[in-house]
Design a protein around this motif. Structure first.
Motif, short mmCIF file in Angstrom:
data_model
loop_
_atom_site.label_atom_id
_atom_site.label_comp_id
_atom_site.label_asym_id
_atom_site.label_seq_id
_atom_site.Cartn_x
_atom_site.Cartn_y
_atom_site.Cartn_z
N GLY A 253 0.91 -1.17 0.10
CA GLY A 253 -0.03 -0.10 -0.04
C GLY A 253 0.82 1.15 -0.20
N ALA A 254 1.95 1.31 1.02
CA ALA A 254 2.68 2.49 1.01
C ALA A 254 3.54 2.48 -0.31
CB ALA A 254 3.60 2.42 2.13
N ALA A 255 4.06 1.50 -1.01
CA ALA A 255 4.73 1.56 -2.12
C ALA A 255 3.85 2.28 -3.25
CB ALA A 255 5.31 0.43 -2.60
N SER A 256 2.73 1.55 -3.28
CA SER A 256 1.78 2.00 -4.48
C SER A 256 1.52 3.50 -4.40
CB SER A 256 0.53 0.99 -4.70
OG SER A 256 0.26 0.41 -3.52
N ALA A 257 1.06 3.70 -2.85
CA ALA A 257 0.77 5.20 -2.91
C ALA A 257 1.84 5.98 -3.02
CB ALA A 257 0.19 5.53 -1.42
N GLY A 258 3.27 5.73 -2.89
CA GLY A 258 4.23 6.42 -3.01
C GLY A 258 4.50 6.76 -4.78
N PHE A 259 4.31 5.74 -5.50
CA PHE A 259 4.15 5.82 -6.84
C PHE A 259 2.84 6.69 -7.32
CE2 PHE A 259 6.78 1.98 -6.81
CZ PHE A 259 7.90 2.37 -7.47
N LEU A 260 1.84 6.49 -6.70
CA LEU A 260 0.97 7.32 -7.15
C LEU A 260 0.92 8.65 -6.97
CD1 LEU A 260 -2.24 7.21 -7.75
CD2 LEU A 260 -2.62 7.69 -5.64
N LEU A 261 1.72 9.03 -5.70
CA LEU A 261 2.02 10.55 -5.57
C LEU A 261 3.12 11.15 -6.52
CD1 LEU A 261 0.97 10.93 -2.86
CD2 LEU A 261 3.16 11.23 -1.99
N GLY A 262 4.01 10.31 -7.02
CA GLY A 262 4.70 10.55 -8.07
C GLY A 262 4.12 10.71 -9.39
N PHE A 263 3.03 9.99 -9.63
CA PHE A 263 2.23 10.27 -10.93
C PHE A 263 1.60 11.41 -10.79
CE2 PHE A 263 2.65 6.78 -13.81
CZ PHE A 263 3.35 5.69 -13.23
N ILE A 264 0.85 11.73 -9.79
CA ILE A 264 0.14 12.84 -9.80
C ILE A 264 0.99 14.10 -9.50
CG2 ILE A 264 -1.51 14.23 -8.02
CD1 ILE A 264 -2.37 11.46 -6.74
N GLU A 265 1.99 13.95 -9.16
CA GLU A 265 3.13 15.24 -9.36
C GLU A 265 3.34 15.61 -10.51
OE1 GLU A 265 5.99 15.69 -6.40
OE2 GLU A 265 4.85 15.36 -4.70
N ILE A 266 3.90 14.64 -11.35
CA ILE A 266 4.43 14.72 -12.57
C ILE A 266 3.31 14.95 -13.72
CG2 ILE A 266 5.44 13.60 -14.36
CD1 ILE A 266 7.44 13.87 -12.24
N PHE A 267 2.02 14.49 -13.49
CA PHE A 267 0.97 14.62 -14.36
C PHE A 267 0.39 16.03 -14.03
CE2 PHE A 267 1.73 10.43 -15.53
CZ PHE A 267 1.63 10.28 -16.85
N VAL A 268 0.32 16.52 -13.04
CA VAL A 268 0.08 17.97 -12.84
C VAL A 268 0.92 18.88 -13.34
CG1 VAL A 268 -0.37 19.56 -10.77
CG2 VAL A 268 -1.31 17.37 -10.52
N ILE A 280 -2.04 21.55 -6.58
CA ILE A 280 -2.81 20.73 -7.11
C ILE A 280 -3.02 19.27 -6.62
CG2 ILE A 280 -3.82 19.93 -9.18
CD1 ILE A 280 -3.08 22.69 -10.30
N ALA A 281 -1.60 18.83 -6.44
CA ALA A 281 -1.35 17.46 -6.19
C ALA A 281 -1.99 17.01 -4.81
CB ALA A 281 -0.16 17.09 -6.48
N TYR A 282 -1.71 18.04 -3.87
CA TYR A 282 -2.07 17.55 -2.59
C TYR A 282 -3.41 17.88 -2.27
CZ TYR A 282 2.48 15.59 -2.15
OH TYR A 282 3.44 15.17 -2.36
N THR A 283 -4.27 18.69 -3.12
CA THR A 283 -5.77 18.90 -3.03
C THR A 283 -6.34 17.57 -3.58
OG1 THR A 283 -5.39 21.08 -3.59
CG2 THR A 283 -7.45 20.13 -3.69
N ILE A 284 -5.98 17.02 -4.72
CA ILE A 284 -6.55 15.95 -4.94
C ILE A 284 -6.12 14.61 -3.99
CG2 ILE A 284 -6.22 13.78 -6.80
CD1 ILE A 284 -5.05 16.07 -8.83
N ILE A 285 -5.15 14.60 -3.18
CA ILE A 285 -5.02 13.57 -2.41
C ILE A 285 -5.62 13.77 -1.08
CG2 ILE A 285 -3.24 12.68 -0.66
CD1 ILE A 285 -1.11 13.31 -3.06
N LEU A 286 -6.05 14.99 -0.75
CA LEU A 286 -7.04 15.42 0.47
C LEU A 286 -8.15 14.87 -0.02
CD1 LEU A 286 -6.94 17.08 3.08
CD2 LEU A 286 -7.85 18.95 1.85
N LEU A 287 -8.67 15.15 -0.89
CA LEU A 287 -10.04 14.62 -1.52
C LEU A 287 -10.15 12.99 -1.40
CD1 LEU A 287 -10.90 16.99 -4.61
CD2 LEU A 287 -12.19 16.73 -2.46
N ILE A 288 -8.92 12.27 -2.06
CA ILE A 288 -8.93 11.04 -1.89
C ILE A 288 -9.25 10.40 -0.38
CG2 ILE A 288 -7.46 8.77 -2.27
CD1 ILE A 288 -6.08 10.26 -4.65
#
Lengths: 307, 256
Positions: A253-268, A280-288
């Motif tokens: 879970g931690a690893a996939s969330a780490g990669f997800l964070l990477g994806f969100i930041e890069i794609f933002v 923007i990235a951390y607003t998305i994570i707050l919503l998740i």
């Protein structure tokens, strides 16, 4: 399309650091119900140990005037940094947290912050304010695969991060120590009564988390070769977010969330100006988290169960 | 030499004297009982013997070795298994994992072996899994080995606890109110299981219990604890007819 694929590769690399650091947070949190806020700084210490190891090995090679290939130095640096940093982690546990095992969790959290500050400023006092340049161990080679530029560094980083994640997952699922860690997540009373030394397991948890943080530190130095005493703070915070997002104590879970964070930041940054990235990235994570308060793999957990 | 010997054990919680001058001597293979009203200090005695607390005074000897001050994981590894009054299972782990976890102290392969899957590791893992399954068989829940305990009915969870306690290869098994919350059917089953475990391993059992019928039928000797002191000790028959015990449980007859 090439641009899109390019960003996937970049996101995987960027997420690798978060993933490796997040696992350490998540393990400690899962086993000891403790936010080890010093973990970002343990990552920093790991990067510095890597820096000195790599520089030392290169100097040794130069002295004997034998050509040791860079990749061999990188492998040795990874192993030595992981090994040494695990002792840093165990020291943090022994000095900082074990005396507070029965104290209110807030005290332990503050301890983490203080240890973090001590590590940062200790580094500053010891090594001065100048930044260090991580020696270039593997000269970048660029491969072009269907319009995507992949460097050998990126491949090394992603492969090492994934391999370590899977190895640790295997460890936690299939060895007696891993099982003891999972059991300790439930209570501290029964576990020793089944013959399991909880202090050993606690130390091991910190050792493994810190070893992974050191790996992240070395790989970070390979990709972004500038080290400073405060380099661990932001990465630490973000990895902490990933650990929570992944779910308490879940390594995958931690690893996939780490990669997800990477994806969100890069794609933002693909769409918005990069100054807006974290906003923007951390607003998305707050919503998740609003909709998934236990994270992706978290179990519903009642703190009352813990003694 | 007795398997477990407790001499003049006294324990204070702050100013409160929870246990006073407690003595116990259990021989190999005996089943012993401890009864007493709520709050008498029965579970405290278990916690003192198993090293959760360190007794304020007194001696505890297990298998000829003084165990006062030993960490509880070492006492457990010497061969002392225990179950708990309120089920204390690791909810989201499988039944089999519970049992295998208790084999911790018997597993001696190292970190290298764990990571690279050496022959010894694989061999040991196989043996241990087999042993664990046999224990589950013994308590009658082998078919549930892969279930998560949180999904299982209460009586089954009690058996998981029993199997987990047996997995550390105990010489002495401490059962803290094993029948709590059980219905009469489950009770009879449990008595069967305890007898079977006792016969199979020849181990000693020391149990805390509230259900008189259960204690009287299983135990050779029984102690009655009131306010941290043993007020009576003897065979079930002696205990049943002891006026002090009757008084402690039913209250004094009012003389008119």
């Amino acid at each position: 399309m090439g641009y899109f694929l390019q960003n996937i590769v970049n996101a995987l690399q960027w997420g690798s650091f978060y993933a490796l650091v997040a696992i350490g947070y998540s393990m400690v949190y899962g086993v000891l119900m403790l936010f080890n806020f010093a973990h970002g700084d343990v990552f920093m210490v790991g990067a510095y140990i890597g820096f000195f190891t790599a520089s030392g090995l290169m100097a040794l090679a130069a002295m004997g005037s034998i050509a040791i290939p860079g990749w061999l130095i990188l492998i040795l640096t990874l192993i030595i940094a992981m090994f040494l940093n695990s002792f840093v982690g165990m020291a943090v546990e022994r000095i900082g947290y074990r005396p507070l095992r029965d104290a209110p969790r807030a005290s332990a959290a503050i301890t983490g912050l203080m240890i973090g500050i001590i590590l940062e400023t200790g580094n500053l006092a010891l090594l001065g304010a100048q930044r260090r340049a991580f020696p270039p161990l593997i000269p970048p080679t660029v491969y072009k695969v269907g319009g995507v530029y992949i460097t050998n560094q990126k491949i090394v980083i992603i492969v090492v991060a994934l391999a370590l994640t899977l190895a640790l997952h295997q460890f936690v699922q299939h060895t007696k120590w891993g099982m003891a860690m999972r059991a300790m997540a439930y209570d501290f009373l029964v576990v020793p009564l089944m013959g399991i030394p909880i202090n050993t397991i606690a130390a091991l948890t910190f050792a493994l988390g810190s070893a992974l943080a050191a790996a992240a530190g070395v790989l970070y130095g390979v990709a972004y070769p500038v080290l400073g005493p405060y380099m661990g703070i932001i990465i630490g915070w973000k990895a902490f977010v990933a650990a929570i997002l992944g779910g308490r104590g879940s390594i995958l879970g931690a690893a996939s969330a780490g990669f997800l964070l990477g994806f969100i930041e890069i794609f933002v940054t693909m769409i918005f100006p990069s100054t807006m990235r974290d906003f923007i990235a951390y607003t998305i994570i707050l919503l998740i988290l609003t909709f998934l308060p236990n994270g992706f793999f978290g179990e519903p957990y009642s703190a009352k169960l813990r003694l | 030499m007795p398997l477990l010997q407790v001499e003049h054990m006294t324990h204070f919680f702050g100013g409160l004297r929870a246990v006073h001058d407690y003595n116990l001597s259990i021989e190999q293979g005996q089943i012993r009982g401890l009864i007493g009203p709520n709050g008498a200090g029965k579970s405290t005695i278990f916690n003192l013997i198993t090293g959760v607390y360190r007794p304020s005074e007194g001696k505890v000897t297990f298998r000829g070795e003084s165990i006062v001050g030993l960490p509880s994981h070492e006492i457990a590894a010497l061969g002392m298994g225990r179950t708990f009054q309120n089920l204390r299972l690791w909810r989201h782990m499988s039944v089999l994992d519970h049992v295998k976890m208790s084999q911790y102290s018997q597993i001696d392969y190292g970190l290298i072996g764990a990571f690279f899957g050496t022959k010894r590791r694989n061999q040991q893992e196989k043996e241990n899994t087999e042993k664990a399954l046999q224990l589950l068989d013994l308590v009658g829940i082998r078919h549930l080995a892969d279930s998560m305990v949180t999904n299982l009915p209460y009586g089954v969870q009690r058996r998981v606890e029993m199997a987990r306690a047996l997995a550390i290869n105990p010489k002495l098994l401490l059962l803290d109110e094993p029948t709590a919350g059980m219905n009469p059917d489950e009770l009879m089953d449990l008595m069967q299981v305890i007898r079977q475990v006792h016969n199979t391993f020849g181990l000693s059992i020391f149990l805390i219990e509230h259900r008189m019928k259960f204690v009287m039928e299983l135990c050779e000797r029984i102690q009655t604890l009131v306010f941290g002191e043993v007020i009576a000790e003897g065979t079930p028959k002696e205990i049943q007819n002891n006026p002090k015990v009757i008084e402690a449980y039913l209250g004094k007859e009012v003389e008119t």
